[in-house]
Scaffold this motif. Structure first.
Motif, PDB file in Angstrom:
ATOM      1  N   THR A  35      33.708  40.200  28.416  1.00  0.00           N
ATOM      2  CA  THR A  35      34.154  41.584  28.944  1.00  0.00           C
ATOM      3  C   THR A  35      34.041  42.330  30.308  1.00  0.00           C
ATOM      4  OG1 THR A  35      33.482  43.812  28.936  1.00  0.00           O
ATOM      5  CG2 THR A  35      31.607  42.564  28.662  1.00  0.00           C
ATOM      6  N   GLN A  36      35.193  42.159  30.882  1.00  0.00           N
ATOM      7  CA  GLN A  36      35.787  42.421  32.147  1.00  0.00           C
ATOM      8  C   GLN A  36      35.706  44.136  33.468  1.00  0.00           C
ATOM      9  OE1 GLN A  36      38.558  40.852  34.492  1.00  0.00           O
ATOM     10  NE2 GLN A  36      37.850  39.338  35.166  1.00  0.00           N
ATOM     11  N   TRP A  37      35.814  43.808  33.553  1.00  0.00           N
ATOM     12  CA  TRP A  37      35.716  45.276  34.473  1.00  0.00           C
ATOM     13  C   TRP A  37      36.506  44.952  36.139  1.00  0.00           C
ATOM     14  CZ3 TRP A  37      37.903  49.769  33.450  1.00  0.00           C
ATOM     15  CH2 TRP A  37      37.763  51.030  34.600  1.00  0.00           C
ATOM     16  N   GLN A  38      37.207  45.226  36.599  1.00  0.00           N
ATOM     17  CA  GLN A  38      37.869  45.502  38.063  1.00  0.00           C
ATOM     18  C   GLN A  38      38.124  46.034  38.639  1.00  0.00           C
ATOM     19  OE1 GLN A  38      40.186  41.906  37.927  1.00  0.00           O
ATOM     20  NE2 GLN A  38      42.128  42.341  37.038  1.00  0.00           N
ATOM     21  N   LEU A  48      51.673  65.542  56.354  1.00  0.00           N
ATOM     22  CA  LEU A  48      51.452  64.328  55.339  1.00  0.00           C
ATOM     23  C   LEU A  48      49.882  63.630  56.137  1.00  0.00           C
ATOM     24  CD1 LEU A  48      54.474  62.580  55.269  1.00  0.00           C
ATOM     25  CD2 LEU A  48      54.141  63.266  53.688  1.00  0.00           C
ATOM     26  N   SER A  49      48.966  63.273  55.005  1.00  0.00           N
ATOM     27  CA  SER A  49      47.653  62.828  55.053  1.00  0.00           C
ATOM     28  C   SER A  49      47.810  61.062  54.102  1.00  0.00           C
ATOM     29  CB  SER A  49      46.689  63.936  55.197  1.00  0.00           C
ATOM     30  OG  SER A  49      46.724  63.653  53.353  1.00  0.00           O
ATOM     31  N   VAL A  50      46.684  60.350  55.037  1.00  0.00           N
ATOM     32  CA  VAL A  50      45.712  59.606  54.137  1.00  0.00           C
ATOM     33  C   VAL A  50      45.316  59.885  52.999  1.00  0.00           C
ATOM     34  CG1 VAL A  50      44.793  57.261  53.941  1.00  0.00           C
ATOM     35  CG2 VAL A  50      47.099  58.063  56.014  1.00  0.00           C
ATOM     36  N   ALA A  51      45.337  59.363  51.648  1.00  0.00           N
ATOM     37  CA  ALA A  51      44.327  59.353  50.498  1.00  0.00           C
ATOM     38  C   ALA A  51      44.431  58.132  50.307  1.00  0.00           C
ATOM     39  CB  ALA A  51      45.231  61.221  49.641  1.00  0.00           C
ATOM     40  N   HIS A  52      43.931  57.699  48.989  1.00  0.00           N
ATOM     41  CA  HIS A  52      43.576  56.962  48.284  1.00  0.00           C
ATOM     42  C   HIS A  52      44.316  57.278  46.514  1.00  0.00           C
ATOM     43  CE1 HIS A  52      41.945  56.291  51.746  1.00  0.00           C
ATOM     44  NE2 HIS A  52      41.416  54.592  51.895  1.00  0.00           N
ATOM     45  N   SER A  53      44.674  55.556  46.627  1.00  0.00           N
ATOM     46  CA  SER A  53      44.825  55.905  44.488  1.00  0.00           C
ATOM     47  C   SER A  53      43.432  55.252  44.449  1.00  0.00           C
ATOM     48  CB  SER A  53      46.462  55.385  44.639  1.00  0.00           C
ATOM     49  OG  SER A  53      47.715  56.580  44.785  1.00  0.00           O
ATOM     50  N   HIS A  54      43.437  55.477  42.596  1.00  0.00           N
ATOM     51  CA  HIS A  54      41.892  54.729  42.458  1.00  0.00           C
ATOM     52  C   HIS A  54      43.032  53.710  41.144  1.00  0.00           C
ATOM     53  CE1 HIS A  54      39.023  56.394  45.505  1.00  0.00           C
ATOM     54  NE2 HIS A  54      39.699  56.910  45.484  1.00  0.00           N
ATOM     55  N   ALA A  55      42.530  52.470  40.644  1.00  0.00           N
ATOM     56  CA  ALA A  55      42.701  51.733  39.931  1.00  0.00           C
ATOM     57  C   ALA A  55      41.466  51.528  39.640  1.00  0.00           C
ATOM     58  CB  ALA A  55      44.275  51.045  40.210  1.00  0.00           C
ATOM     59  N   GLY A  56      41.841  51.157  38.310  1.00  0.00           N
ATOM     60  CA  GLY A  56      40.792  50.172  37.244  1.00  0.00           C
ATOM     61  C   GLY A  56      41.215  49.777  36.248  1.00  0.00           C
ATOM     62  N   GLN A  57      40.843  48.267  36.312  1.00  0.00           N
ATOM     63  CA  GLN A  57      41.047  48.115  34.050  1.00  0.00           C
ATOM     64  C   GLN A  57      39.947  46.654  34.230  1.00  0.00           C
ATOM     65  OE1 GLN A  57      43.807  44.076  33.964  1.00  0.00           O
ATOM     66  NE2 GLN A  57      44.565  45.747  32.830  1.00  0.00           N
ATOM     67  N   GLY A  58      39.487  47.201  32.410  1.00  0.00           N
ATOM     68  CA  GLY A  58      39.054  46.453  31.905  1.00  0.00           C
ATOM     69  C   GLY A  58      39.466  46.528  30.082  1.00  0.00           C
ATOM     70  N   PHE A  59      38.797  44.642  30.136  1.00  0.00           N
ATOM     71  CA  PHE A  59      39.189  43.784  28.584  1.00  0.00           C
ATOM     72  C   PHE A  59      37.646  43.730  28.177  1.00  0.00           C
ATOM     73  CE2 PHE A  59      39.406  40.521  31.538  1.00  0.00           C
ATOM     74  CZ  PHE A  59      38.083  39.334  30.656  1.00  0.00           C
ATOM     75  N   THR A  60      38.395  43.889  26.611  1.00  0.00           N
ATOM     76  CA  THR A  60      37.209  43.006  26.407  1.00  0.00           C
ATOM     77  C   THR A  60      37.661  41.590  25.191  1.00  0.00           C
ATOM     78  OG1 THR A  60      35.652  45.202  25.575  1.00  0.00           O
ATOM     79  CG2 THR A  60      35.605  42.830  23.897  1.00  0.00           C
ATOM     80  N   GLY A  82      35.401  43.300  40.880  1.00  0.00           N
ATOM     81  CA  GLY A  82      34.760  43.277  39.709  1.00  0.00           C
ATOM     82  C   GLY A  82      33.887  42.151  39.126  1.00  0.00           C
ATOM     83  N   PHE A  83      33.228  42.303  38.315  1.00  0.00           N
ATOM     84  CA  PHE A  83      32.404  41.594  37.551  1.00  0.00           C
ATOM     85  C   PHE A  83      32.919  41.293  35.935  1.00  0.00           C
ATOM     86  CE2 PHE A  83      31.212  45.774  35.580  1.00  0.00           C
ATOM     87  CZ  PHE A  83      30.254  45.197  33.937  1.00  0.00           C
ATOM     88  N   ASP A  84      32.583  39.868  35.598  1.00  0.00           N
ATOM     89  CA  ASP A  84      32.891  40.048  33.734  1.00  0.00           C
ATOM     90  C   ASP A  84      31.550  39.196  33.334  1.00  0.00           C
ATOM     91  OD1 ASP A  84      33.380  36.533  33.823  1.00  0.00           O
ATOM     92  OD2 ASP A  84      34.444  37.633  35.365  1.00  0.00           O
ATOM     93  N   LEU A  85      31.220  39.416  31.983  1.00  0.00           N
ATOM     94  CA  LEU A  85      30.804  38.518  31.531  1.00  0.00           C
ATOM     95  C   LEU A  85      31.121  37.857  29.571  1.00  0.00           C
ATOM     96  CD1 LEU A  85      27.261  38.062  30.692  1.00  0.00           C
ATOM     97  CD2 LEU A  85      27.583  40.537  29.143  1.00  0.00           C
ATOM     98  N   GLU A  86      30.536  36.553  29.468  1.00  0.00           N
ATOM     99  CA  GLU A  86      31.093  35.904  28.534  1.00  0.00           C
ATOM    100  C   GLU A  86      29.443  35.097  28.243  1.00  0.00           C
ATOM    101  OE1 GLU A  86      34.278  31.820  27.917  1.00  0.00           O
ATOM    102  OE2 GLU A  86      33.592  32.434  29.933  1.00  0.00           O
ATOM    103  N   TRP A  87      29.929  35.384  26.388  1.00  0.00           N
ATOM    104  CA  TRP A  87      28.525  34.504  26.018  1.00  0.00           C
ATOM    105  C   TRP A  87      29.503  33.584  24.620  1.00  0.00           C
ATOM    106  CZ3 TRP A  87      27.955  36.183  20.731  1.00  0.00           C
ATOM    107  CH2 TRP A  87      26.922  35.437  19.635  1.00  0.00           C
ATOM    108  N   HIS A 119      41.263  43.473  23.735  1.00  0.00           N
ATOM    109  CA  HIS A 119      41.740  44.848  23.853  1.00  0.00           C
ATOM    110  C   HIS A 119      41.450  45.229  25.589  1.00  0.00           C
ATOM    111  CE1 HIS A 119      40.172  48.917  23.714  1.00  0.00           C
ATOM    112  NE2 HIS A 119      41.357  49.356  22.831  1.00  0.00           N
ATOM    113  N   ARG A 120      42.483  45.621  26.062  1.00  0.00           N
ATOM    114  CA  ARG A 120      42.795  46.156  27.481  1.00  0.00           C
ATOM    115  C   ARG A 120      42.477  47.487  27.840  1.00  0.00           C
ATOM    116  NH1 ARG A 120      47.319  42.648  29.557  1.00  0.00           N
ATOM    117  NH2 ARG A 120      48.125  43.016  27.467  1.00  0.00           N
ATOM    118  N   GLN A 121      42.382  48.291  29.084  1.00  0.00           N
ATOM    119  CA  GLN A 121      42.140  50.379  28.887  1.00  0.00           C
ATOM    120  C   GLN A 121      41.849  50.041  30.513  1.00  0.00           C
ATOM    121  OE1 GLN A 121      38.411  52.499  28.977  1.00  0.00           O
ATOM    122  NE2 GLN A 121      38.744  52.648  27.418  1.00  0.00           N
ATOM    123  N   THR A 122      42.569  50.285  30.715  1.00  0.00           N
ATOM    124  CA  THR A 122      42.650  50.602  32.074  1.00  0.00           C
ATOM    125  C   THR A 122      43.202  52.290  32.493  1.00  0.00           C
ATOM    126  OG1 THR A 122      45.130  49.298  32.110  1.00  0.00           O
ATOM    127  CG2 THR A 122      45.141  50.886  33.835  1.00  0.00           C
TER     128      THR A 122
END
Length: 285
Positions: free
Chosen positions: A46-49, A68-80, A275-280, A100-103
């Motif tokens: 499993t991983q999330w970034q 106009l101003s500076v803002a931030h977009s956020h994105a993340g993706q995880g998978f198993t 991100g991080f990932d854990l594997e067994w 299986h991925r989730q965004t």
């Protein structure tokens, strides 16, 4: 200015081009890079970034005027991912993986969005040169069977990518030195506005494994990726070269079980991300 305003549309492209799964770790025992004949291994990973990217956003001032101003977009993706490996010969194994991925992503001033996808791929690994007083060389190849990107509006794709890799390693007890190079080709649906028609990438990744004792191994590595993307309809220019730092820990929980915990941090070529990932891994018999 036109280019800057469009940078928020590059987030789905970045998500689509993230690796399907993290690169497999060198195990505690270097011999376990390949499964012995008639030996079967299953793995769960499993991983999330996550990434935060600055963009220009249009806001309304107290007087009602747009600015106009500076803002931030956020994105993340995880998978198993669930994988299987089987040794078919002393120096060859076959493997398969279902992912299986989730965004999730959120643009300034907009509600958070979420999408899910999946992928299935198969591969083969061959120990071309065993370690006999010189570095060993391991070759591997993978092919995507079917996948659906974790983005809205994309259909399933068949045989839309492949990957070739070579790993050289040398055991110097208690240290294992290795370096791997990988090439990946990925085809994207051309009908989607934010998806590039095709992408080619090269990754070079040196790594050091240090055995603290019989059960614990520390893992440290560095990766450099060069990516060439086909013509982008929205005109967004993504960095061609990106680097990342990887730090991890391997733990042999028993004769058959091995765990890996890794962190990866972008160091250049992007607007940040970690991100991080854990594997067994479990081996039969």
């Amino acid at each position: 200015m036109k280019h800057s305003l469009r940078r928020d549309r590059s987030l789905p492209l970045w998500i689509a081009m993230c690796p399907v799964a993290a690169q497999a770790q060198l195990p505690l025992s270097i011999d376990a890079l390949l499964m012995p004949p008639s030996t079967f291994t299953v793995s769960v990973q499993t991983q999330w970034q996550q990434r935060r990217q600055p963009v220009l956003a249009q806001r309304e001032s107290s007087s009602g005027a747009a600015r106009l101003s500076v803002a931030h977009s956020h994105a993340g993706q995880g998978f198993t991912a669930i994988g299987a490996r089987y040794g078919v010969a002393p120096r060859m194994e076959l493997n398969a993986r279902l992912t299986h991925r989730q965004t999730r992503w959120r643009d300034p001033g907009a509600a958070a969005q979420r999408a899910e996808g999946y992928a299935a791929d198969v591969g083969i690994s061959w120990l071309a040169l065993p370690e006999r007083g010189a570095p060993a060389v391991l070759l591997d190849a993978r092919a995507d069977l079917v996948s659906r990107p974790a983005l809205p509006g994309l259909d399933s794709q068949w045989f839309d990518g492949f990957e070739l890799g070579v790993t050289g390693y040398r055991s110097l007890d208690p240290v294992v030195l290795s370096v791997s190079g990988r090439y990946r080709y990925q085809r994207f649906p051309e009908s989607v506005a934010f998806a590039a028609p095709a992408a080619h990438s090269l990754v070079l990744a040196p790594q050091v494994n240090f055995a603290v004792n019989a059960n614990v191994t520390l893992v440290g590595g560095f990766s450099m990726q060069y990516r060439e993307v086909g013509e982008d309809p929205v005109g967004v220019v993504e960095p061609r070269i990106a680097t990342a730092l990887r730090l991890g820990l391997g733990y042999a929980a028993g004769r058959h079980s091995t765990f890996f915990l890794n962190t990866h941090i972008s160091t250049s070529g992007s607007d940040g991300g970690a991100g991080f990932d854990l594997e067994w891994l479990y081996r039969f018999p």
